[in-house]
Scaffold this motif. Structure first.
Motif, PDB file in Angstrom:
ATOM      1  N   GLY A  78       0.787  -1.229   0.000  1.00 32.97           N
ATOM      2  CA  GLY A  78       0.000   0.000   0.000  1.00 32.97           C
ATOM      3  C   GLY A  78       0.821   1.282   0.000  1.00 32.97           C
ATOM      4  N   SER A  79       2.144   1.171   0.218  1.00 29.43           N
ATOM      5  CA  SER A  79       3.004   2.368   0.181  1.00 29.43           C
ATOM      6  C   SER A  79       3.332   2.731  -1.268  1.00 29.43           C
ATOM      7  N   THR A  80       4.000   3.851  -1.437  1.00 26.78           N
ATOM      8  CA  THR A  80       4.502   4.232  -2.767  1.00 26.78           C
ATOM      9  C   THR A  80       6.019   4.219  -2.683  1.00 26.78           C
ATOM     10  N   ILE A  81       6.636   3.390  -3.511  1.00 24.18           N
ATOM     11  CA  ILE A  81       8.077   3.151  -3.351  1.00 24.18           C
ATOM     12  C   ILE A  81       8.803   3.202  -4.684  1.00 24.18           C
ATOM     13  N   SER A  82       9.920   3.891  -4.697  1.00 19.75           N
ATOM     14  CA  SER A  82      10.832   3.898  -5.837  1.00 19.75           C
ATOM     15  C   SER A  82      12.105   3.209  -5.381  1.00 19.75           C
ATOM     16  N   TRP A  83      12.624   2.283  -6.174  1.00 20.77           N
ATOM     17  CA  TRP A  83      13.766   1.496  -5.702  1.00 20.77           C
ATOM     18  C   TRP A  83      14.753   1.242  -6.837  1.00 20.77           C
ATOM     19  N   ILE A  84      16.014   1.598  -6.580  1.00 18.04           N
ATOM     20  CA  ILE A  84      17.074   1.242  -7.532  1.00 18.04           C
ATOM     21  C   ILE A  84      17.902   0.146  -6.882  1.00 18.04           C
ATOM     22  N   PRO A  85      17.747  -1.096  -7.321  1.00 18.39           N
ATOM     23  CA  PRO A  85      18.433  -2.204  -6.637  1.00 18.39           C
ATOM     24  C   PRO A  85      19.903  -2.349  -7.023  1.00 18.39           C
ATOM     25  N   CYS A  86      20.382  -1.563  -7.998  1.00 18.58           N
ATOM     26  CA  CYS A  86      21.760  -1.696  -8.476  1.00 18.58           C
ATOM     27  C   CYS A  86      22.754  -1.291  -7.383  1.00 18.58           C
TER      28      CYS A  86
END
Ligand code: ATP
Ligand code: 5RP
Length: 405
Positions: A291-299
């Motif tokens: 339910g959250s809003t998430i931006s993720w760069i896994p590099c």
């Protein structure tokens, strides 16, 4: 000859058809049926007034997969059947040009088989295969319903080699029936039979790149003829195929990357998995926190990324007025074995063991889209369908239905 009448106090399921003579069946939501029987056993059961339906053991779960031609349906089907194990093959000893694929658990039928006009007929009438007038939705509905009710059908075959309608083939009710093609959600009656539906939404730019790749390399078509065929189909695609996405439980949307400014190569893709909230037996996948809003760069240290990198996004949204959860991946994996790092941050993925997504992706590393979000999200949806199937079977098995005659 006995005349039997069966009344039920609640809706019956397909299993009940075993108590009626051939060609007579108790359909879904049917509470009353009259049939003629020469079988004493059947009439005794009727006279005794007890029919017990062990609901669930012959349930056919129906999945719809809609997309335009050349948009990755076959690739998706190969990933899906692999989740259930065993290879999918055309019916043994049948028409070599059959479009059907059968495995232990799944039967995939192609809705092109319900074209009512063959290639010449369409040409004469000036309609495309996407036009509802070129398709027999009454037959599609009757046969999908019969299969769902546990009854075998003689399904027509559209022969893509000759462009003709061939003699029909026998399709027995499987555990999971997948109807894939142009119109699985077009007709309301067929749509209502679906336990789960998926739409592959490939943007025009990407569709064009894929079509060129396949039709030029594998089918010997010229660039001009591919362009002309896409243009000719576009009005009917917009009118009859594209609107189906509003009915889908999950949409896989494939767009050009946003990581490379003004990219026109179309090799790096941004892929969105749009999952409807509130669908029975389906809980959307989420990243980190539901339910959250998430931006993720896994590099970084745990995931090797070369230019232009990888970016994930997750969050709630609305889609054609429905509450949805969206998981997005832009970019591509350098090393598929490192996908486990991404997998371990996803939840509600319906895996049976740690790393199952990574294992599936590695198993089919040669399939198109294995290094990007198309392969990842197709695999996830395959696992969700397995989970949905198991939940439906478990819930039916736990709820025996008793019918009185
Ligand atoms: N995820 C993907 N990434 C890159 N290319 C893809 C992907 N999926 C499909 N393609 C390309 O599109 C072509 C068509 O894929 P596929 O045969 O799975 O589509 P289809 O919808 O079943 O087509 P049709 O209905 O015409 O038989 C493939 O040969 C491949 O070139
Ligand atoms: O849109 C399609 C679905 O795959 C095909 O174009 C349609 O089935 C007609 O087939 P063909 O071009 O082989 O006559």
């Amino acid at each position: 000859m006995a005349i039997c009448t069966v009344y039920t106090t609640q809706s019956l399921n397909s299993t009940c058809s075993i108590y009626t003579p051939a060609k007579t069946h108790l359909g879904f939501n049917q509470k009353h049926v009259v049939f003629y029987s020469s079988s004493k056993k059947t009439s005794r059961r009727a006279a005794n007034g007890v029919i017990t339906c062990s609901a669930g053991d012959s349930q056919t779960v129906v999945i719809g997969l809609a997309a335009d031609s050349g948009c990755g349906k076959s690739t998706f089907m190969r990933r899906l059947t692999s989740v259930f194990g065993g290879a999918a093959e055309p019916p043994k000893g049948g028409n070599p040009d059959s479009n059907t694929l059968i495995s232990d658990t799944t039967t995939v039928i192609c809705l092109d088989d319900y074209h009512s006009l063959d290639r010449t007929g369409r040409k004469e009438k000036g309609v495309t295969a996407l036009d509802p007038r070129a398709n027999d939705f009454d037959l599609m509905y009757e046969q999908v319903k019969a299969l769902k009710d546990g009854i075998a059908v003689e399904k027509p075959i559209y022969n893509h080699v000759t462009g003709l309608l061939d003699p029909p083939e026998l399709i027995k009710p499987p555990k999971i029936l997948v109807i894939e093609g142009l119109h699985p959600m077009f007709d309301e009656r067929v749509r209502d039979l679906l336990d789960f539906s998926i739409y592959l939404d490939i943007s025009n730019e990407v569709k064009f790149a894929w079509k060129i790749q396949r039709d030029m390399a594998e089918r010997g078509h010229s660039l001009e003829s591919i362009k002309a065929s896409i243009e000719a189909r576009k009005p009917d695609f917009d009118a009859y195929i594209d609107p189906q996405k509003q009915h889908a439980d999950a949409v896989i949307e494939v767009l050009p990357t946003q990581l490379i400014p003004d990219d026109n190569e179309g090799k790096v893709l941004r892929v969105k998995l749009i999952m409807k909230e509130g669908v029975k037996y389906f809980s959307p996948v989420y990243l980190f926190d539901e339910g959250s809003t998430i931006s993720w760069i896994p590099c970084g240290r745990k995931l090797t990324c070369s230019y232009p990198g990888i970016k994930f996004f997750y969050g709630p949204d609305t889609y054609f007025g429905h509450e949805v959860s969206v998981l997005e991946m832009d970019g591509q994996f350098d090393r598929l074995d490192e996908l486990i790092y991404v997998e371990s941050h996803l939840s509600n993925i319906s895996t049976k063991f740690y790393g199952e997504i990574t294992q599936q992706m590695l198993k089919h590393a040669d399939f198109p889209g294995s290094n990007n979000g198309t392969g990842l999200f197709q695999t996830i949806i395959g696992l969700k369908i397995r989970d949905l199937y198991e939940q439906i079977i478990t819930s039916k098995a736990g709820a025996p239905v008793e019918a009185k005659a």
